[in-house]
Design an enzyme around this catalytic site. Structure first.
Site, PDB file in Angstrom:
ATOM      1  N   LYS A   1     -16.150  -7.379   2.798  1.00 28.43           N
ATOM      2  CA  LYS A   1     -15.682  -8.769   2.887  1.00 28.43           C
ATOM      3  C   LYS A   1     -15.854  -9.352   4.285  1.00 28.43           C
ATOM      4  O   LYS A   1     -16.353 -10.423   4.467  1.00 28.43           O
ATOM      5  CB  LYS A   1     -14.202  -8.850   2.501  1.00 28.43           C
ATOM      6  CG  LYS A   1     -13.929  -8.514   1.046  1.00 28.43           C
ATOM      7  CD  LYS A   1     -12.460  -8.594   0.744  1.00 28.43           C
ATOM      8  CE  LYS A   1     -11.923  -7.252   0.311  1.00 28.43           C
ATOM      9  NZ  LYS A   1     -10.500  -7.178   0.155  1.00 28.43           N
TER      10      LYS A   1
ATOM     11  N   HIS B   1       0.842  -1.208   0.000  1.00 30.33           N
ATOM     12  CA  HIS B   1       0.000   0.000   0.000  1.00 30.33           C
ATOM     13  C   HIS B   1       0.876   1.257   0.000  1.00 30.33           C
ATOM     14  O   HIS B   1       0.626   2.206  -0.736  1.00 30.33           O
ATOM     15  CB  HIS B   1      -0.884   0.041   1.254  1.00 30.33           C
ATOM     16  CG  HIS B   1      -1.961  -0.998   1.295  1.00 30.33           C
ATOM     17  ND1 HIS B   1      -2.161  -1.807   2.391  1.00 30.33           N
ATOM     18  CD2 HIS B   1      -2.915  -1.350   0.392  1.00 30.33           C
ATOM     19  CE1 HIS B   1      -3.197  -2.610   2.159  1.00 30.33           C
ATOM     20  NE2 HIS B   1      -3.662  -2.363   0.952  1.00 30.33           N
TER      21      HIS B   1
ATOM     22  N   SER C   1      -3.103  -7.656   2.961  1.00 30.73           N
ATOM     23  CA  SER C   1      -3.395  -7.464   4.392  1.00 30.73           C
ATOM     24  C   SER C   1      -3.832  -8.772   5.022  1.00 30.73           C
ATOM     25  O   SER C   1      -3.443  -9.093   6.151  1.00 30.73           O
ATOM     26  CB  SER C   1      -4.499  -6.421   4.566  1.00 30.73           C
ATOM     27  OG  SER C   1      -4.080  -5.180   4.070  1.00 30.73           O
TER      28      SER C   1
ATOM     29  N   ARG D   1      -1.705  -6.279  -8.208  1.00 29.98           N
ATOM     30  CA  ARG D   1      -0.561  -7.141  -7.893  1.00 29.98           C
ATOM     31  C   ARG D   1      -0.405  -8.253  -8.907  1.00 29.98           C
ATOM     32  O   ARG D   1       0.670  -8.501  -9.415  1.00 29.98           O
ATOM     33  CB  ARG D   1      -0.737  -7.753  -6.494  1.00 29.98           C
ATOM     34  CG  ARG D   1      -0.624  -6.745  -5.369  1.00 29.98           C
ATOM     35  CD  ARG D   1      -1.161  -7.308  -4.099  1.00 29.98           C
ATOM     36  NE  ARG D   1      -2.561  -7.693  -4.290  1.00 29.98           N
ATOM     37  CZ  ARG D   1      -3.362  -8.136  -3.339  1.00 29.98           C
ATOM     38  NH1 ARG D   1      -2.903  -8.290  -2.120  1.00 29.98           N
ATOM     39  NH2 ARG D   1      -4.619  -8.438  -3.586  1.00 29.98           N
TER      40      ARG D   1
HETATM   41  O1  PNS Z   1      -8.536  -2.911   0.323  1.00 25.09           O
HETATM   42  P1  PNS Z   1      -9.746  -3.529  -0.299  1.00 25.09           P
HETATM   43  O2  PNS Z   1     -10.566  -4.283   0.736  1.00 25.09           O
HETATM   44  O3  PNS Z   1      -9.440  -4.350  -1.504  1.00 25.09           O
HETATM   45  O4  PNS Z   1     -10.652  -2.268  -0.802  1.00 25.09           O
HETATM   46  C1  PNS Z   1     -11.890  -2.503  -1.383  1.00 25.09           C
HETATM   47  C2  PNS Z   1     -12.667  -1.186  -1.565  1.00 25.09           C
HETATM   48  C3  PNS Z   1     -12.748  -0.430  -0.265  1.00 25.09           C
HETATM   49  C4  PNS Z   1     -11.978  -0.330  -2.601  1.00 25.09           C
HETATM   50  C5  PNS Z   1     -14.087  -1.609  -2.068  1.00 25.09           C
HETATM   51  O5  PNS Z   1     -14.586  -2.610  -1.241  1.00 25.09           O
HETATM   52  C6  PNS Z   1     -15.067  -0.452  -2.062  1.00 25.09           C
HETATM   53  O6  PNS Z   1     -15.026   0.368  -2.957  1.00 25.09           O
HETATM   54  N1  PNS Z   1     -15.953  -0.414  -1.045  1.00 25.09           N
HETATM   55  C7  PNS Z   1     -16.987   0.604  -0.915  1.00 25.09           C
HETATM   56  C8  PNS Z   1     -18.371   0.022  -1.290  1.00 25.09           C
HETATM   57  C9  PNS Z   1     -18.586   0.102  -2.796  1.00 25.09           C
HETATM   58  O7  PNS Z   1     -18.529   1.145  -3.403  1.00 25.09           O
HETATM   59  N2  PNS Z   1     -18.828  -1.069  -3.428  1.00 25.09           N
HETATM   60  C10 PNS Z   1     -18.969  -1.181  -4.872  1.00 25.09           C
HETATM   61  C11 PNS Z   1     -17.601  -1.275  -5.525  1.00 25.09           C
HETATM   62  S1  PNS Z   1     -17.729  -1.328  -7.290  1.00 25.09           S
END
Ligand code: PNS
Length: 173
Positions: free
Chosen positions: A49, A25, A136, A99
């Site tokens: 998640k 990150h 993570s 990645r």
């Molecule tokens: O670090 P991560 O868990 O891969 O990040 C994921 C994240 C936060 C980018 C994604 O889960 C997100 O955008 N969450 C907000 C809810 C949302 O907008 N969902 C639709 C995504 S298309």
């Protein structure tokens, strides 16, 4: 200057759970900050998640310390849809790290969804090869099973993880 007004710096949002932030990150933050005028590292409060291991306050504090040396980056947090957040934040782009090829498959549909909802495009930075296996979730699993993750997370994150491990061990004993 544009139309007599000072040009606004390009504002990029780098969203994530950051549970916890890793060296991967941080590498994306440092590289993205060179590409854009402003970089907002945006922590999602409740990742879809699973429940985060680290509280929002812990994740904010860890990231604040990790990116303190990057002058045009700052930490914020958001709830709900990323698309709503980027619109409210007047962001020009979303930045994500890739990645491995399997990341691309899910990120491509997320990028298309976010663009359809907000009209904001997602730009991808390829992870540095040395962080291509660092996530993570793997870092947490290895650490809490006694593995050495000192090379995978920034120093302030390791300190917070050690405190969390002690607290968890105390509550279990
Ligand atoms: O670090 P991560 O868990 O891969 O990040 C994921 C994240 C936060 C980018 C994604 O889960 C997100 O955008 N969450 C907000 C809810 C949302 O907008 N969902 C639709 C995504 S298309």
């Amino acid at each position: 200057m544009t139309n007599g007004k000072p040009a606004r710096a390009t504002r990029a949002v780098y969203p994530g759970s950051f549970d916890p932030p890793t060296n991967g990150h941080l590498d994306v933050v440092e590289r993205a900050a060179k590409c854009f005028g402003e970089l907002v590292v945006a922590i999602v409060v409740n990742p879809q998640k699973r429940s985060p291991m680290f509280t929002l306050d812990e994740r904010v504090a860890m990231l604040d310390r990790c990116i303190a040396h990057v002058p045009n980056a700052r930490v914020e947090h958001f709830r709900g849809l990323l698309a709503d957040y980027v619109r409210a934040a007047a962001a020009d782009v979303i930045v994500k790290g890739l990645r491995v090829v399997s990341d691309f498959e899910s990120e491509m549909s997320a990028a298309m969804m976010n663009r359809s909802l907000s009209d904001v495009d997602t730009l991808f930075l390829m992870s540095d090869q040395k962080y291509s296996f660092v996530s993570s979730s793997l870092v947490k699993e290895v650490f809490f099973l006694g593995g050495d993750v000192a090379a995978l997370v920034p120093e302030p994150v390791l300190r917070v993880m050690e405190v969390k491990r002690s607290t968890l061990l105390e509550t279990r004993s």
